[in-house]
Design an enzyme around this catalytic site. Structure first.
Site, PDB file in Angstrom:
ATOM      1  CE1 TYR A  13      71.106  37.487  26.075  1.00  0.00           C
ATOM      2  CE2 TYR A  13      73.032  38.885  26.388  1.00  0.00           C
ATOM      3  CZ  TYR A  13      71.766  38.686  25.870  1.00  0.00           C
ATOM      4  OH  TYR A  13      71.168  39.679  25.147  1.00  0.00           O
TER       5      TYR A  13
ATOM      6  CE  LYS B 108      78.624  42.776  26.211  1.00  0.00           C
ATOM      7  NZ  LYS B 108      77.646  43.287  27.090  1.00  0.00           N
TER       8      LYS B 108
ATOM      9  CG  ASP C 186      79.572  34.896  23.304  1.00  0.00           C
ATOM     10  OD1 ASP C 186      80.246  35.945  23.273  1.00  0.00           O
ATOM     11  OD2 ASP C 186      78.342  34.884  23.492  1.00  0.00           O
TER      12      ASP C 186
HETATM   13  N1  PLP Z   1      77.449  37.187  24.293  1.00  0.00           N
HETATM   14  C1  PLP Z   1      77.780  37.509  25.553  1.00  0.00           C
HETATM   15  C2  PLP Z   1      78.704  36.625  26.334  1.00  0.00           C
HETATM   16  C3  PLP Z   1      77.273  38.670  26.139  1.00  0.00           C
HETATM   17  O1  PLP Z   1      77.591  38.982  27.396  1.00  0.00           O
HETATM   18  C4  PLP Z   1      76.419  39.491  25.359  1.00  0.00           C
HETATM   19  C5  PLP Z   1      75.858  40.719  25.940  1.00  0.00           C
HETATM   20  O2  PLP Z   1      75.953  41.006  27.102  1.00  0.00           O
HETATM   21  C6  PLP Z   1      76.089  39.105  24.056  1.00  0.00           C
HETATM   22  C7  PLP Z   1      76.641  37.958  23.554  1.00  0.00           C
HETATM   23  C8  PLP Z   1      75.185  39.961  23.215  1.00  0.00           C
HETATM   24  O3  PLP Z   1      75.864  41.113  22.851  1.00  0.00           O
HETATM   25  P1  PLP Z   1      75.060  42.464  22.462  1.00  0.00           P
HETATM   26  O4  PLP Z   1      74.452  42.968  23.731  1.00  0.00           O
HETATM   27  O5  PLP Z   1      76.112  43.366  21.899  1.00  0.00           O
HETATM   28  O6  PLP Z   1      74.027  42.067  21.455  1.00  0.00           O
END
Ligand code: PLP
Length: 436
Positions: free
Chosen positions: A145, A272, A244
């Site tokens: 994700y 995060k 990511d």
């Molecule tokens: N990338 C990863 C690996 C994530 O776990 C998340 C969210 O859980 C995101 C991107 C998206 O981040 P945000 O919720 O701050 O938009």
């Protein structure tokens, strides 16, 4: 209608009122499925509106790394807010200091730009990669994700795993079909699949997105050599390698998972844990790739946002990173996590259930299958019925964990060794219940 929060005096009232004014009652889809409403948080614990206390192992899916409501971080935020709030002009003092710090600790970072969510960060990474290469296609891994942009919100829905269905299924309705069609989805740890994708689309691939260590479906590491192969293929084909690190950044290591695995991406999305719960994300990368970030031109990608690098988030992040270093937070997270995983593994053996535990540092996942999964499909084979019993038992023992089987859980640095031992004991009870 009254807006006094004190009238929201029970979980059912709150849910009822919430559903009347917020779609499904929550502004973030994964928050459904709970009866509880939480009203207080401190350190490693949270409390529901009935006064029940839980050790929190969701930690808001990653941001809370020092502990809930950390006074020192909050004071830094208040100080910043009382000194100079949003100006919308020129660099912010805290922005420069934080960018310098990230460039110092993160291997891929020559330059950093800030935004407010992981979704923003991955979107900007796509734009930079496309602006730099003039290509449109994006490669990503099944189950991973990366937020809700049309360009990457593909191939990670837990709802569609019908055998034979295409991997690049949109995660939800409303995505533009042309964007979805430009996403090439490969199974995680499929060496041959990645090579085949580059053979077929190499000339068209703007970027390859990957989590260095997958947390989107629990805790699934890359097979030895997998990230190295991806790096090599990206370099050979002129494709941007994007890590990511929204979940791993500032949690698996201060410099992110890239500082552990030794593979350096071209661009890194982070968020995060960087600010212990304040809304902050960003994009880091080499001078070459970040050089394609400009403003309002046909040749350059643009980053622009009213709240980008806002002083509150900058202050929160600078204080969080300072405390993580001065208080040796990462080694503590690893020590606590290791003790927990070892204890859970022993409990699994003792109970004799088909389950296994994996993880890294502060993160772990228990799968209800014999062997550790190596990809999304295998992770999704974790027995959902046993998981539901296990989850309910933990919850009744004051342990808060994700409500779905592939959810990764994590501890924060305020967790104590006593908490860990209590959690191992609670796991023994929950595993016995799941085995029945
Ligand atoms: N990338 C990863 C690996 C994530 O776990 C998340 C969210 O859980 C995101 C991107 C998206 O981040 P945000 O919720 O701050 O938009």
């Amino acid at each position: 209608m009254s807006t006094d929060t004190r009238t929201l005096n029970s979980a059912s009232d709150t849910w009822e009122r919430a559903r009347r004014v917020v779609p499904r009652g929550v502004s973030s889809g994964h928050r459904v499925g709970w009866e509880q409403v939480f009203v207080k948080a401190s350190g490693a614990n949270i409390w529901d509106d009935q006064g029940n206390q839980y050790i929190d192992y969701i930690n808001s899916w990653g941001p809370i790394v020092l502990g809930h409501c950390d006074r020192r971080v909050n004071e830094a935020v208040f100080a910043a807010a009382n000194t100079c709030d949003l100006t919308g002009v020129g660099p912010q003092f805290g922005e420069v200091a934080l960018a310098e710090k990230i460039c110092e600790v993160m291997p891929s970072a020559d330059k950093v730009a800030f935004c407010t969510s992981g979704t923003d960060a991955t979107m900007h990474a796509v734009h930079i990669a496309r602006a730099a290469t003039g290509r449109m296609k994006i490669l990503k891994f099944h189950g991973s994700y990366h937020g809700w942009n049309d360009q990457v919100a593909v191939g990670s829905s837990r709802a569609d795993l019908t055998p034979g269905s295409p991997l690049n299924t949109p995660n939800g309705a409303g995505l533009h079909p042309a964007s979805v069609a430009d996403v090439v989805v490969v199974e995680w740890n499929d060496f041959e699949g990645v090579r085949a994708a580059f053979d077929e689309y190499g000339d068209d691939l703007a970027a390859a997105f990957t989590e260095g260590y997958v947390h989107s479906f629990g805790c699934v590491p890359a097979a030895p050599g997998f990230l190295e192969q991806l790096r090599e293929l990206c370099t050979k084909n002129g494709t941007a390698l994007v890590f990511d690190e929204v979940k791993t950044g500032f949690r698996s290591a201060i410099g992110g998972f890239q500082s552990i695995c030794g593979v350096t991406p071209d661009l890194t999305a982070f968020g995060k844990a960087v600010a212990n719960g304040y809304s902050l994300a960003g994009l880091a990368g080499s001078n070459e790739w970040m050089g394609h970030l400009g403003a309002y031109s046909k040749k350059e990608a643009t980053i622009d946002g009213t709240y980008n690098a806002n002083p509150y988030a900058m202050a929160a992040a600078s204080k969080t990173l300072e405390l993580m270093e001065t208080e040796n937070v990462i080694p503590r997270l690893y020590e606590l996590g290791e003790r927990l995983r070892t204890g859970i593994a022993a409990a699994i053996t003792e109970v004799g259930i088909d389950a296994c535990v994996s993880g890294l540092g502060s993160e772990w996942t228990v799968y209800f299958r014999k062997e550790l999964p190596t990809n999304f499909r295998q992770a999704m084979e974790s027995d959902a019925t046993r998981y539901a019993t296990y989850h309910a038992s933990l919850l009744s023992q004051g342990i808060l964990e994700p409500a779905f089987p592939t959810g990764d859980r994590r501890l924060n640095a305020s967790t104590t060794f006593e908490d860990i031992d209590r959690t191992i004991e609670a796991n023994r009870v929950a595993l016995r219940a799941a085995a029945e």
